[in-house]
Write a protein that holds these residues in place. Structure first.
Motif, PDB file in Angstrom:
ATOM      1  N   ASN A  98       1.191  -3.035  -5.882  1.00  0.00           N
ATOM      2  CA  ASN A  98       1.699  -3.356  -4.550  1.00  0.00           C
ATOM      3  C   ASN A  98       1.468  -4.813  -4.188  1.00  0.00           C
ATOM      4  O   ASN A  98       2.258  -5.427  -3.464  1.00  0.00           O
ATOM      5  CB  ASN A  98       1.039  -2.461  -3.497  1.00  0.00           C
ATOM      6  CG  ASN A  98       1.587  -1.044  -3.517  1.00  0.00           C
ATOM      7  OD1 ASN A  98       2.740  -0.833  -3.848  1.00  0.00           O
ATOM      8  ND2 ASN A  98       0.758  -0.081  -3.160  1.00  0.00           N
ATOM      9  N   PHE A 157       1.215  -4.213   0.995  1.00  0.00           N
ATOM     10  CA  PHE A 157       2.459  -4.010   0.244  1.00  0.00           C
ATOM     11  C   PHE A 157       3.211  -5.341   0.113  1.00  0.00           C
ATOM     12  O   PHE A 157       4.341  -5.495   0.574  1.00  0.00           O
ATOM     13  CB  PHE A 157       3.325  -2.956   0.941  1.00  0.00           C
ATOM     14  CG  PHE A 157       2.665  -1.605   0.998  1.00  0.00           C
ATOM     15  CD1 PHE A 157       2.772  -0.727  -0.057  1.00  0.00           C
ATOM     16  CD2 PHE A 157       1.912  -1.225   2.108  1.00  0.00           C
ATOM     17  CE1 PHE A 157       2.160   0.518  -0.021  1.00  0.00           C
ATOM     18  CE2 PHE A 157       1.296   0.010   2.158  1.00  0.00           C
ATOM     19  CZ  PHE A 157       1.420   0.882   1.085  1.00  0.00           C
ATOM     20  N   ASP A 198       6.641  -5.358  -1.926  1.00  0.00           N
ATOM     21  CA  ASP A 198       7.757  -4.797  -1.165  1.00  0.00           C
ATOM     22  C   ASP A 198       8.110  -5.657   0.045  1.00  0.00           C
ATOM     23  O   ASP A 198       9.245  -5.599   0.532  1.00  0.00           O
ATOM     24  CB  ASP A 198       7.423  -3.369  -0.733  1.00  0.00           C
ATOM     25  CG  ASP A 198       7.466  -2.404  -1.912  1.00  0.00           C
ATOM     26  OD1 ASP A 198       8.016  -2.782  -2.959  1.00  0.00           O
ATOM     27  OD2 ASP A 198       6.950  -1.285  -1.789  1.00  0.00           O
TER      28      ASP A 198
END
Length: 449
Positions: A176, A374, A377
């Motif tokens: 992540n 994260f 992302d």
């Protein structure tokens, strides 16, 4: 068939008819499924194929050559038959033959050799048979004049499985933050290690290792997907699905089918995306809400790729409903599929359907509440926002956001983020912002080599 080339039934030894292309005569071929392998002739075992296979000292090679030997006829013996003779599943046999699970345990080597009636003198290991029976170990070891200690043979599979799951969670956190490339070598190695443990496990310890091996295979598939190798990603996902089905874990099997749908959507194959998503939603009453939500999100992606706005919107509405009603369960493999996650995924669908203005507000709100854990992302969502700005004719905003996304992508090396940034440059050209598009292509070439 010339008389000198006559072949004989592998089970009863009778001469085969001239037009018989199998290894069994007609009577033996109609006796139903047998749980015993046939006793084959010395000529079979002394053939060049079998001698070379046995010389490899690899039981997977031996079994594969055994199945495909021309003495069985034009078609190889089915894996299901040989697996039944060996008292293993077809999935286990497939992994043994492919070399994914190398059989090293002596007890299993002896078991397979005996089940296939391999001549002992041709084996690279001793099958025993001396008549000596060593004393059976007890559950504890009593040292002479000393304490009672646990026996050395105590199985450690459950503890090892738990340790591997903790390691996997650490890998997920690293992925992540930093993306797939630093993890690919060690994750692949750990996935293979987990599968190797399966070949040496038995009893109650086998089930948790099956689950762990499936999870590692699924995660390795994800890493390859984010690195841009979709073919290898699908191979690992197929392995993960085999393992989860062997473990009898319906939830994990559903999740892996959803992952296969996700790979198909990255490959821009709408029909396959929808088919895998629907397969993930089989028996929906038995699935937790967030697992249904993430599968419906994939179905929506498939409809977006196909240009079907109404069906895509309905799938997203159902996904949002399930994500909203889901309890906060730390054991749910799809626990990340929250309402805000569905909203962000919906924005991607709107961009795909040529409605970038509909996606702008959702992306901006979602990014305002983004969690720093994260980071990879975050780069992807910034790239999607750049696409939305470019699609609505806002080149300055698109370029500004794209540069922030690029700073993250240069660290994580996410292929999905790179793809979205290239889409942004293409849309900038489409709306006539040629200088912005040229600059973005330039920095992409020099930053993401």
């Amino acid at each position: 068939m010339a008389h000198g080339d006559a072949q004989y039934c592998a089970r009863c030894g009778a001469r085969l008819a001239r037009d018989n292309t199998t290894s069994l005569c007609s009577p033996c071929g109609h006796t139903g499924e047998s749980n015993e392998a046939p006793r084959l002739s010395a000529d079979f075992w002394n053939s060049d194929q079998m001698r070379d296979a046995l010389a490899s000292q690899d039981m997977g090679v031996v079994v594969r050559v055994y199945r495909r030997h021309p003495a069985h006829g034009r078609k190889p013996l089915p894996q299901s038959d040989v697996a039944r003779w060996l008292n293993i599943t077809q999935g286990q046999l497939s992994r043994i033959e492919s070399g994914r699970n190398r059989v090293r345990d002596l007890d299993k080597l002896i078991h397979y050799a005996r089940r296939l009636h391999i001549p002992a003198e041709m084996l690279w290991f001793d099958v025993g048979g001396t008549g000596f029976e060593p004393p059976k170990p007890s559950d504890v070891l009593r040292l002479p004049g000393g304490p009672v200690v646990p026996a050395a043979a105590t199985r450690t599979e459950p503890v090892l499985a738990e340790s591997l799951l903790m390691t996997l969670q650490q890998y997920v956190t690293t992925d992540n933050l930093a993306g797939p490339h630093s993890l690919l070598p060690i994750a692949t190695q750990q996935a293979s290690f987990a599968e190797q443990l399966l070949t040496e496990s038995h009893g109650h310890g086998h089930a948790p290792l099956l689950y762990v091996a499936a999870r590692f295979a699924e995660f390795t598939g994800w890493l390859y997907q984010d690195a841009g190798d979709l073919h290898t990603a699908m191979q690992w996902s197929n392995t993960a699905l085999d393992l989860s089905q062997e473990a009898g874990d319906a939830h994990l099997s559903s999740y892996i089918r959803m992952r296969k749908s996700n790979i198909a959507s990255d490959a821009r194959k709408p029909d396959l995306t929808i088919a895998f998503a629907r397969a993930a939603l089989q028996n929906p009453g038995a699935l937790p809400p967030r697992l249904k939500a993430v599968a419906l999100r994939q179905e929506a992606h498939g409809y977006a790729l196909a240009g079907n706005y109404d069906t895509c919107a309905r799938a997203l509405d159902h996904a949002f409903q399930y994500a909203s009603e889901a309890p906060n369960d730390d054991t749910d493999i799809a626990r990340y599929c929250t309402p805000s996650y569905i909203e962000m995924e919906a924005a991607h669908c709107w961009v795909e359907l040529g409605k970038p203005a509909k996606a702008l507000t959702t992306l901006q709100q979602g990014l305002a509440d983004w969690q720093s854990d994260f980071r990879r992302d975050l780069g992807l969502c910034l790239a999607r926002l750049a696409v939305a700005h470019a699609g609505t004719g806002q080149p300055n905003e698109a370029l500004t956001v794209a540069q922030h996304s690029l700073a993250i992508a240069s660290e994580t090396r996410s292929h999905r983020t790179k793809h979205q940034l290239h889409r942004a440059s293409e849309l900038l050209t489409t709306v006539g912002a040629h200088e912005h598009a040229h600059y973005l292509r330039h920095v992409l070439r020099n930053t993401l080599r």
